[in-house]
Design an enzyme around this catalytic site. Structure first.
Site, PDB file in Angstrom:
ATOM      1  N   LYS A  26       0.828  -1.202   0.000  1.00  0.00           N
ATOM      2  CA  LYS A  26       0.000   0.000   0.000  1.00  0.00           C
ATOM      3  C   LYS A  26       0.867   1.258   0.000  1.00  0.00           C
ATOM      4  O   LYS A  26       0.670   2.167  -0.811  1.00  0.00           O
ATOM      5  CB  LYS A  26      -0.908  -0.018   1.236  1.00  0.00           C
ATOM      6  CG  LYS A  26      -1.937   1.094   1.272  1.00  0.00           C
ATOM      7  CD  LYS A  26      -2.810   0.945   2.522  1.00  0.00           C
ATOM      8  CE  LYS A  26      -4.170   1.581   2.313  1.00  0.00           C
ATOM      9  NZ  LYS A  26      -5.017   0.821   1.380  1.00  0.00           N
ATOM     10  N   ARG A  96      -3.463   2.861   8.754  1.00  0.00           N
ATOM     11  CA  ARG A  96      -3.723   1.529   8.179  1.00  0.00           C
ATOM     12  C   ARG A  96      -2.444   0.730   8.067  1.00  0.00           C
ATOM     13  O   ARG A  96      -1.364   1.272   7.857  1.00  0.00           O
ATOM     14  CB  ARG A  96      -4.245   1.659   6.734  1.00  0.00           C
ATOM     15  CG  ARG A  96      -5.564   2.329   6.584  1.00  0.00           C
ATOM     16  CD  ARG A  96      -5.896   2.382   5.087  1.00  0.00           C
ATOM     17  NE  ARG A  96      -6.686   3.572   4.784  1.00  0.00           N
ATOM     18  CZ  ARG A  96      -7.978   3.530   4.436  1.00  0.00           C
ATOM     19  NH1 ARG A  96      -8.595   2.375   4.329  1.00  0.00           N
ATOM     20  NH2 ARG A  96      -8.625   4.638   4.187  1.00  0.00           N
ATOM     21  N   GLY A 105      -7.656  -7.833   5.190  1.00  0.00           N
ATOM     22  CA  GLY A 105      -8.529  -7.968   6.352  1.00  0.00           C
ATOM     23  C   GLY A 105      -7.908  -8.601   7.572  1.00  0.00           C
ATOM     24  O   GLY A 105      -8.587  -8.842   8.568  1.00  0.00           O
ATOM     25  N   MET A 107      -5.247  -7.415   9.374  1.00  0.00           N
ATOM     26  CA  MET A 107      -4.719  -6.501  10.395  1.00  0.00           C
ATOM     27  C   MET A 107      -5.684  -5.332  10.616  1.00  0.00           C
ATOM     28  O   MET A 107      -6.718  -5.223   9.967  1.00  0.00           O
ATOM     29  CB  MET A 107      -3.318  -6.045  10.002  1.00  0.00           C
ATOM     30  CG  MET A 107      -2.304  -7.172  10.234  1.00  0.00           C
ATOM     31  SD  MET A 107      -0.650  -6.718   9.694  1.00  0.00           S
ATOM     32  CE  MET A 107      -0.879  -6.575   7.959  1.00  0.00           C
ATOM     33  N   ARG A 350      -4.406  -0.808  -7.875  1.00  0.00           N
ATOM     34  CA  ARG A 350      -3.711  -2.100  -7.818  1.00  0.00           C
ATOM     35  C   ARG A 350      -4.098  -2.889  -9.052  1.00  0.00           C
ATOM     36  O   ARG A 350      -5.108  -2.579  -9.721  1.00  0.00           O
ATOM     37  CB  ARG A 350      -4.076  -2.866  -6.548  1.00  0.00           C
ATOM     38  CG  ARG A 350      -5.555  -3.093  -6.411  1.00  0.00           C
ATOM     39  CD  ARG A 350      -5.899  -3.763  -5.075  1.00  0.00           C
ATOM     40  NE  ARG A 350      -7.350  -3.791  -4.923  1.00  0.00           N
ATOM     41  CZ  ARG A 350      -7.979  -4.099  -3.801  1.00  0.00           C
ATOM     42  NH1 ARG A 350      -7.297  -4.363  -2.718  1.00  0.00           N
ATOM     43  NH2 ARG A 350      -9.293  -4.128  -3.745  1.00  0.00           N
ATOM     44  N   HIS A 466     -17.401 -29.518   1.758  1.00  0.00           N
ATOM     45  CA  HIS A 466     -16.472 -30.595   1.381  1.00  0.00           C
ATOM     46  C   HIS A 466     -16.628 -30.953  -0.093  1.00  0.00           C
ATOM     47  O   HIS A 466     -15.660 -31.022  -0.842  1.00  0.00           O
ATOM     48  CB  HIS A 466     -16.745 -31.818   2.263  1.00  0.00           C
ATOM     49  CG  HIS A 466     -15.882 -32.985   1.953  1.00  0.00           C
ATOM     50  ND1 HIS A 466     -16.263 -33.992   1.098  1.00  0.00           N
ATOM     51  CD2 HIS A 466     -14.621 -33.282   2.361  1.00  0.00           C
ATOM     52  CE1 HIS A 466     -15.286 -34.871   1.009  1.00  0.00           C
ATOM     53  NE2 HIS A 466     -14.273 -34.466   1.776  1.00  0.00           N
ATOM     54  N   ARG A 573      -3.071 -46.108 -20.462  1.00  0.00           N
ATOM     55  CA  ARG A 573      -3.230 -47.194 -19.472  1.00  0.00           C
ATOM     56  C   ARG A 573      -4.024 -48.322 -20.096  1.00  0.00           C
ATOM     57  O   ARG A 573      -5.198 -48.158 -20.399  1.00  0.00           O
ATOM     58  CB  ARG A 573      -3.987 -46.690 -18.251  1.00  0.00           C
ATOM     59  CG  ARG A 573      -3.380 -45.493 -17.557  1.00  0.00           C
ATOM     60  CD  ARG A 573      -4.286 -45.075 -16.393  1.00  0.00           C
ATOM     61  NE  ARG A 573      -4.019 -43.719 -15.949  1.00  0.00           N
ATOM     62  CZ  ARG A 573      -4.512 -42.626 -16.495  1.00  0.00           C
ATOM     63  NH1 ARG A 573      -5.320 -42.723 -17.551  1.00  0.00           N
ATOM     64  NH2 ARG A 573      -4.217 -41.441 -16.022  1.00  0.00           N
ATOM     65  N   GLU A 757       8.371 -45.098 -10.412  1.00  0.00           N
ATOM     66  CA  GLU A 757       7.312 -44.707  -9.480  1.00  0.00           C
ATOM     67  C   GLU A 757       7.547 -45.235  -8.079  1.00  0.00           C
ATOM     68  O   GLU A 757       6.664 -45.156  -7.229  1.00  0.00           O
ATOM     69  CB  GLU A 757       5.950 -45.180  -9.998  1.00  0.00           C
ATOM     70  CG  GLU A 757       5.927 -46.643 -10.407  1.00  0.00           C
ATOM     71  CD  GLU A 757       4.668 -47.028 -11.186  1.00  0.00           C
ATOM     72  OE1 GLU A 757       3.620 -46.419 -10.964  1.00  0.00           O
ATOM     73  OE2 GLU A 757       4.754 -47.954 -12.012  1.00  0.00           O
ATOM     74  N   SER A 776       9.444 -42.655 -17.440  1.00  0.00           N
ATOM     75  CA  SER A 776       8.333 -41.750 -17.179  1.00  0.00           C
ATOM     76  C   SER A 776       8.072 -41.805 -15.683  1.00  0.00           C
ATOM     77  O   SER A 776       7.800 -42.870 -15.130  1.00  0.00           O
ATOM     78  CB  SER A 776       7.111 -42.197 -17.970  1.00  0.00           C
ATOM     79  OG  SER A 776       6.047 -41.324 -17.692  1.00  0.00           O
ATOM     80  N   GLY A 778       6.121 -41.767 -12.568  1.00  0.00           N
ATOM     81  CA  GLY A 778       4.732 -41.893 -12.118  1.00  0.00           C
ATOM     82  C   GLY A 778       4.635 -41.246 -10.749  1.00  0.00           C
ATOM     83  O   GLY A 778       4.776 -41.899  -9.727  1.00  0.00           O
ATOM     84  N   THR A 779       4.421 -39.939 -10.758  1.00  0.00           N
ATOM     85  CA  THR A 779       4.529 -39.211  -9.484  1.00  0.00           C
ATOM     86  C   THR A 779       3.341 -39.455  -8.557  1.00  0.00           C
ATOM     87  O   THR A 779       3.422 -39.139  -7.383  1.00  0.00           O
ATOM     88  CB  THR A 779       4.720 -37.707  -9.735  1.00  0.00           C
ATOM     89  OG1 THR A 779       3.746 -37.271 -10.680  1.00  0.00           O
ATOM     90  CG2 THR A 779       6.101 -37.434 -10.261  1.00  0.00           C
ATOM     91  N   ASN A 780       2.246 -40.040  -9.068  1.00  0.00           N
ATOM     92  CA  ASN A 780       1.166 -40.389  -8.133  1.00  0.00           C
ATOM     93  C   ASN A 780       1.655 -41.466  -7.168  1.00  0.00           C
ATOM     94  O   ASN A 780       1.618 -41.292  -5.952  1.00  0.00           O
ATOM     95  CB  ASN A 780      -0.058 -40.929  -8.880  1.00  0.00           C
ATOM     96  CG  ASN A 780      -0.704 -39.887  -9.753  1.00  0.00           C
ATOM     97  OD1 ASN A 780      -0.405 -38.707  -9.630  1.00  0.00           O
ATOM     98  ND2 ASN A 780      -1.566 -40.316 -10.654  1.00  0.00           N
ATOM     99  N   CYS A 843       4.252 -38.507 -15.821  1.00  0.00           N
ATOM    100  CA  CYS A 843       2.882 -38.782 -16.250  1.00  0.00           C
ATOM    101  C   CYS A 843       1.947 -38.885 -15.070  1.00  0.00           C
ATOM    102  O   CYS A 843       0.848 -39.384 -15.196  1.00  0.00           O
ATOM    103  CB  CYS A 843       2.833 -40.044 -17.098  1.00  0.00           C
ATOM    104  SG  CYS A 843       3.378 -41.504 -16.204  1.00  0.00           S
ATOM    105  N   TYR A 863       9.489 -33.894 -21.134  1.00  0.00           N
ATOM    106  CA  TYR A 863       8.067 -33.588 -21.300  1.00  0.00           C
ATOM    107  C   TYR A 863       7.295 -33.836 -20.016  1.00  0.00           C
ATOM    108  O   TYR A 863       7.786 -34.517 -19.105  1.00  0.00           O
ATOM    109  CB  TYR A 863       7.453 -34.422 -22.435  1.00  0.00           C
ATOM    110  CG  TYR A 863       7.370 -35.891 -22.147  1.00  0.00           C
ATOM    111  CD1 TYR A 863       6.264 -36.420 -21.480  1.00  0.00           C
ATOM    112  CD2 TYR A 863       8.383 -36.764 -22.525  1.00  0.00           C
ATOM    113  CE1 TYR A 863       6.178 -37.768 -21.191  1.00  0.00           C
ATOM    114  CE2 TYR A 863       8.313 -38.117 -22.242  1.00  0.00           C
ATOM    115  CZ  TYR A 863       7.208 -38.615 -21.573  1.00  0.00           C
ATOM    116  OH  TYR A 863       7.132 -39.950 -21.277  1.00  0.00           O
TER     117      TYR A 863
END
Lengths: 886, 886
Positions: A26, A96, A105, A107, A350, A466, A573, A757, A776, A778-780, A843, A863
């Protein structure tokens, strides 16, 4: 002596636009606007260094600070021609907070400071409006007593209510000047009584009280929590801005308004805003009076007179400021202004928030206007925002029958059969049925069903329920809080307000963008990348290095992804194909076979089906690379679990119930995620991968031989933990692939690689790369194992973890760069150390999440691969990464 | 010119005891024995370099090799005073492999080489025994035609059988010289007919044929597999030994025998061995004739005459050689000898295999004899071997009623209730019942039940059956192949041969060392570390750096471990205490409570019980460090699963069945290993850890205040993935611990640390160490997550993986140093980088596995922790590591 206080006013400012850390957002902006000649009410900023000194000094100030504030206040008095505490011509100020990072909001603020029983007279005289003066005074006392003195705000609010009852009125505005004057006296008495402390009359005491309260609010629990959640370090501190008050509510030559320099919804280049005559800032937002347009650009019949008509001089000045701001900031601005007795003041500017549509249009048009470069334009659109544009929507041509309305909780449109339990939703989804999960409300136990459903409809719960939060997280369409339906779980049906009964299994359609529930399966249209969007994406593509592929299992998905710019399939898959139509029966025969011959008989039946799948996908991808993952899930996923279904299956395949049942039980696993799946299955039953490799290579050979395709299939072996697994399966695959090529008499190049993975695969990637031509990540699954966290079960506590800040982000949404990311980096480097031309991508679902894409760019992957609808998101994120990397 | 051939004979040898790589084990030993003056039949060794040349040269030899062999053969002829191929005085030789690492039986051998229709006459004349001569000749043809010419061995074996039938005799030895002479002719004719190739008459051709066959056998599939399984590199190659034949079967002045320089069973220091007059080596081993003792040291009534009586001169010579060998090799030797016409020849010496008992006694006595140092003695006993000595055994004083006998499949003794299914065994074990799992045979699906049981009894299956192998792996007592019992799964009982019926739930006792099944719960005695064993362990302790703690949950286990030398508890699992006696009911009340108040009411009841557990353990450990892990498993493990038990529970706690049932279902997890457990539970329900910390600290404070104990409890928080989890729980624990100390008015120091058992915890150990005063690597779970492998489910394929060599070792048995080990090392280093005095150990089951212990020493951990019975194993392994590290 260090400079602790920065003044601004009359075109001059001590600070400038580089001082965000010191002056806060600000303070920096006020200085900047002042410097470029905008009419900003003068004032001064106490720096974040003062905040640090304040806390280091046991909440007190070094003498220099007090001195510098006194000097700045003097300068401010001079600039305003008023005296702080002067009974005849009083200066009123606001105090302020203003931190380097926005903390809206969180402070405290004090307005109208400087009022007391003397100065009120000056205000009355000057405004010629005792009611305005006393209203300001009583508001000041309410605010100050609460924020600075720590008084319970309810107490004075209660006195105000009493006064209204006493006067028989409903609104504050209906109280007279005398009423308010009486309230001021009552408020002060109540302060004295409650706090055993006089309300301060001395403006200096008021000022330092307010300054300390605002610095003190940096450490209030609300602000501490907010910082923790948003990763803002406590040591940054806040600045405090003391600024002369201006009033838009002192008569009909006063006004206040907010405006955007372009339309924030559409991005159209015209001056967009609203204002109110004789009003304060809150009034515009609060919506008690109907705001008036600032100009006639989009004038509609019935609109109130525009500012350009009512206050033409002020409007012209404001319009000039608009141009100035856009040229200065080179971006669309969100501004606040006040007109006090005909004089225009700028209170704020802003960067304006905007829809994805607007962001794209503004960015592209600003390039065309020569304001920004193509790179800047690309950076102006946040990849996350694109999600808004990338969901299917209802076909505008289609006939629609809306049966209920709820909240538009998560955008997009989806159709499916109505199902009332998460378990059943999951089971049907496995059989490739489209399902809409309908619940009174959802809870963490429903997560698996929400995953499985095409869309979610709840009777209860708002935009942050939720269901809404989780659905948005999953990118699933959701209508929440649809109180118009009555759900009867027993009867497995719901009833609309009109009395229409929808039973389990009937089709409905959700429009998550409109919050509508429609009857039947309403046709949808795919989102399109065209116009400004296409222009921006073309620029993005010209800058990025990282390729973007897609995760697609069908020709249809492949086509969608290609239309979104996918440059290949990173994950096809094959198990999904096992569920297609009647195949599941044959797959089950294979699993239930007691010997190799039996399994082979069943696999022989599946072979031509798999082959036709691959033909379809290869054709759709027209020579782009396609990575096909061989069978991954444990076998029990293909078998029914409850006795009725087992019995049905037993009849269908002609095996005794008890035998099928015992097979199902034998395949049961305690932790299937860590069980007999992926390449482990193929070590035990090599014939399954043999069949799949045969199908892939026959499809490829046929297209090469008969249709002159140029295809290099990428065969991916999942869940390798030890190089020996890959070595054995690679040998098998090569044998089969070469045999097929020989049989077709064509030479088709193919690659054999693996999904990385498991943590061990990352750690031993150098050895694994000896047998793999591509990786590749497999980050899951890698996230599940690295964290020791099952995605299916985490719903019980992970949302709570994120909410409480134990984890900053859900690691299944944004790649955990510190933990999982280190393994990815290490796996990549070790793999490349063995095989410098190793092709490497990811992937997991992180492939479509911007911060994860940027990480992949940084560590040097070739990639990312993500779901079709996330492809543009990934393309844009990759461009951001490349541009920021320059 | 490179030296390819090393001769030995007449006290002189080209090679020596440093040349294992070049000459192989056998060649090196023959050279060594020759050099120290032992009567070794002369010969020469073709080095492993020849093997390499052979394969590099397309299975042929450089000219130098042929030349050097010719020279060596000449020297051999001279030394023997015989001619190779000399019809009057022929030299016969053996051709044998001999690789640097022992590969028993994997490669080929040819004996009696040099015989043909001319030289046979010389042998007849010299031996004066035509039968012996022709028998040697026909054996040579059988061996050579098979090994060198590739003829199916069955063909000649069949001719031999025919001849026996024809003569009406049963044994080879009953055939006459003429019969054998005829067979020689028949054999040659059969070779010619089958292979279309004459049997070679030229001894040179025979020699080179045999040499090439033996080098060639280095690459036969059997040898290749063996090398792969044993980690022997193929490029090492084998040597080939050509040695003059000597015969123990040329008359009554001939003999052959095997001996150990000390008793290999007990280690007692006397000359132990057997021999046979007029016999060949095989005859001693084959057991057709009863061997005679070599001396009267342990003479028993009925023993045949000893060699020291029958051939006193040869015996005296052999006894001297025994002394010489022990002084030379400084270890107990296993020797083979032959006496040909009164002359003693040494054919082999090697380090003798021995029992654990013998290993310890020999090592200790050799130190006392001044032969070896204490370090060497410690290295002489393999830690793995100790396992034999560390199982409980039946109390010799106890009354025993043997009801059946089977195979002694896995040592030790155990008692428990008879249970017939793995699931039930697991369930009862959870309730702290002792169970003996009784199955017809076991399969991988029974693994969890075997884990849970105290012992395993099977009706079918040998010493290498699934039950036997797995039980030995687990260190569980097992009697397998007990055909004497008939199991009736339907009736849930088994019947002994005597007709005794044992029903489900009755107690039996297994003696796995004797293979006996006994009625009832027979008292057992703990193994003791005393005598030589204690001496050796004291030496081991004086050398090791690594501390050894134990995993113990009860005062009893703590005592056992202390008796075995444990230096503290590295892992005290508190959840086991939750099952003790009636507590489980209260624990269930806690889980079923719907609110905090309800949970606290139940926890208040558990508190005094937990406290008394800790009092017992602290007292037993007498001030040694004790690491207590707070609750780890998911809550559903404490609830019953089947409807009957749920209904019972519902009645007991006075909650409706449906409510209990829904609670059970709500807690169900897809992958509980990766679910809501460990510290995650405590983030959700902090009151559980609060209670546990209170119990720990109250116990400690009481002992410090009332009994002047010196205790530093180590409170361990499990399953941390992110430092924030530990930060929160550490704060809670400190608050509680300090409050307890204050209440008791004593100052008790305590440590708060964490179990590092997830890859992410290793990777972020630097951050985690900010909140942890110690780390304990939970390598069981770390292996599960790093490999993505559930221990409960791996039984379906892991044994197959190990058997097929996909994995060299089961990673749950021996720490996977390449993958899991790297994470441990990295976690250790990162933790120490933040906190240089961080205490670090491991408490997975690897803590008692020697190769893993050595790894822990190498990377620098402070301690390992293992089950009580593995403590001496770990102590010895740690000493090995330290000595080898010097």
């Amino acid at each position: 002596m260090a400079k602790f206080v920065y003044s601004f006013g009359e075109g001059q400012a001590d600070g400038d636009s580089t001082m965000r850390e010191l002056l806060g957002g600000k303070g920096m902006n006020l200085a900047d606007m002042t410097s470029i000649g905008l009419p900003v009410p003068p004032g001064f900023t106490m720096t974040t260094e003062v905040c640090k000194a304040f806390y280091a000094n046991d909440r007190d100030y070094p003498d220099e600070v007090r001195e510098q504030v006194a000097n700045a206040l003097q300068l401010l008095e001079k600039r305003m021609g008023k005296g702080f505490g002067d009974a005849a011509n009083p200066l009123l100020v606001s105090v302020r907070s203003g931190a380097p990072a926005s903390m809206p909001g969180m402070m405290d603020t004090v307005l109208n400071l400087g009022l007391n029983d003397q100065t009120i007279q000056g205000v009355i005289k000057q405004s010629n409006d005792p009611r305005f003066a006393y209203d300001s005074y009583r508001r000041f006392i309410q605010m100050y007593s609460n924020v600075v003195m720590g008084m319970d705000g309810e107490i004075l609010e209660h006195l105000l209510d009493q006064k209204k009852q006493q006067r028989g009125v409903a609104l504050d505005t209906q109280l007279s000047a005398d009423d308010l004057k009486q309230l001021v006296a009552d408020f002060k008495a109540s302060c004295k009584q409650t706090l055993n402390q006089d309300f301060p009359e001395d403006p200096q005491e008021q000022l330092w009280g307010a300054i300390s309260a605002v610095f003190g609010s940096w450490m209030n629990p609300r602000a501490v929590t907010y910082r923790k959640l948003n990763g803002i370090p406590a040591h940054w501190g806040t600045a405090v801005n003391v600024q002369a008050m201006v009033f838009g509510n002192m008569g009909d030559d006063c006004a206040t308004g907010v405006a955007f320099t372009r339309d924030p919804s559409t991005g159209e280049n015209y001056f967009y805003g609203e204002y109110l005559v004789n009003a304060q800032g809150e009034d515009v937002v609060a919506g008690i009076r109907t705001p008036q347009p600032i100009n006639r650009a989009k004038y509609q019949e019935g609109d109130l007179p525009a500012m350009e008509e009512v206050m033409p001089a002020s409007y012209q000045e404001l319009a000039k400021i608009r141009d100035l701001l856009e040229r200065h900031y080179k971006d669309m601005q969100d501004i606040e202004f006040t007109i006090e007795k005909g004089k225009l003041y700028m209170l704020q500017t802003r960067t304006g928030k905007r829809t994805a549509h607007a962001a794209i249009r503004i960015a592209v048009e600003m390039v065309n206007e020569g304001l920004i470069s193509e790179q800047e334009a690309v950076l102006r659109v946040s990849p996350d925002q694109l999600d808004q544009l990338l969901h299917p929507s209802l076909d505008p041509q289609a006939e629609k029958q809306v049966i209920a309305k709820g909240l538009p909780a998560s955008p997009g449109a989806a159709s499916g059969q109505v199902i009332f339990t998460a378990d059943e939703a999951e089971e049907l989804a496995r059989l490739k049925k489209d399902v809409i999960l309908v619940r009174v409300e959802t809870s963490p136990e429903d997560i698996h069903g929400m995953h499985a459903a095409r869309g979610i409809l709840t009777a209860r719960g708002g935009m942050t329920s939720h269901a809404a939060v989780v659905a948005r997280g999953m990118g699933k369409c959701c209508v929440s809080g649809c109180g118009a339906i009555k759900i009867d779980y027993e009867k497995q049906q719901f009833t609309t307000e009109a009395g229409q009964v929808i039973k389990r299994g009937e089709y409905i359609t959700l429009d998550g963008s409109a919050g509508e529930v429609l009857l039947g399966n309403v046709p949808k249209v795919e989102p399109q990348v065209c116009g400004d969007f296409a222009t921006l994406m073309a620029w993005a593509d010209s800058f990025r290095r990282l390729k973007v592929r897609t995760n697609a299992d069908t020709p249809y998905d492949s086509k969608v992804a290609r239309d979104f710019g996918a440059e290949g399939i990173g994950l096809c898959r094959t198990e999904h194909m096992f569920f297609e139509g009647d195949r599941i029966q044959t797959v089950r025969e294979m699993i239930l076979a007691n010997d190799l011959a039996g399994r082979k008989r069943a696999l022989d039946k599946i072979l031509p089906m798999q082959k036709s799948d691959f033909l379809g996908i290869f054709r759709e991808m027209k020579g782009l690379p396609v990575t096909i993952r061989l069978l991954d899930p444990p076998l029990h996923e293909f078998l029914p679990q409850n006795d009725d279904d087992v019995s049905e299956l037993a009849q269908a395949v002609g095996i005794r119930f008890s035998e099928v049942k015992s097979h199902v039980e034998k395949l049961h696993e305690f932790n299937p995620m860590l069980g007999h799946r992926g390449c482990r299955l193929a070590i035990t039953y090599p014939e399954v991968y043999d069949m799949q490799v045969q199908a892939i290579m026959e499809a490829a050979c046929e297209l090469v031989r008969d249709e002159q395709f140029d295809i290099v299939p990428e065969i991916m072996i999942p869940l390798v933990a030890h190089v020996n697994e890959l070595r054995i399966l690679r040998e098998n695959a090569v044998k089969m692939a070469d045999a097929v090529c020989e049989r077709y008499g064509v030479k088709v190049k193919y690659l054999i690689g693996t999904m990385i993975e498991l943590p061990r695969a990352c750690l031993t990637a150098d050895a694994i790369a000896e047998e793999a031509e591509f990786f590749s990540f497999g980050t899951n699954d890698l996230t599940q194992t690295t964290y020791g966290l099952s995605r299916d079960d985490a719903g019980n506590f992970l949302p709570d973890y994120v909410e409480r800040g134990v984890l900053k982000k859900d690691p299944f949404v944004a790649l955990d760069q510190r933990g999982v990311g280190e393994l990815v980096k290490l796996g990549f480097e070790r793999g490349r150390s063995t095989r410098p031309d190793l092709k490497v991508g990811i992937c997991g679902e992180h492939g479509g999440e911007p911060s994860s894409v940027i990480f992949c760019h940084k560590i040097g992957l070739d990639y990312v691969s993500c779901s079709p609808y996330r492809v543009p998101v990934a393309r844009l994120a990759a461009a951001h990464a490349a541009i920021l990397d320059q």
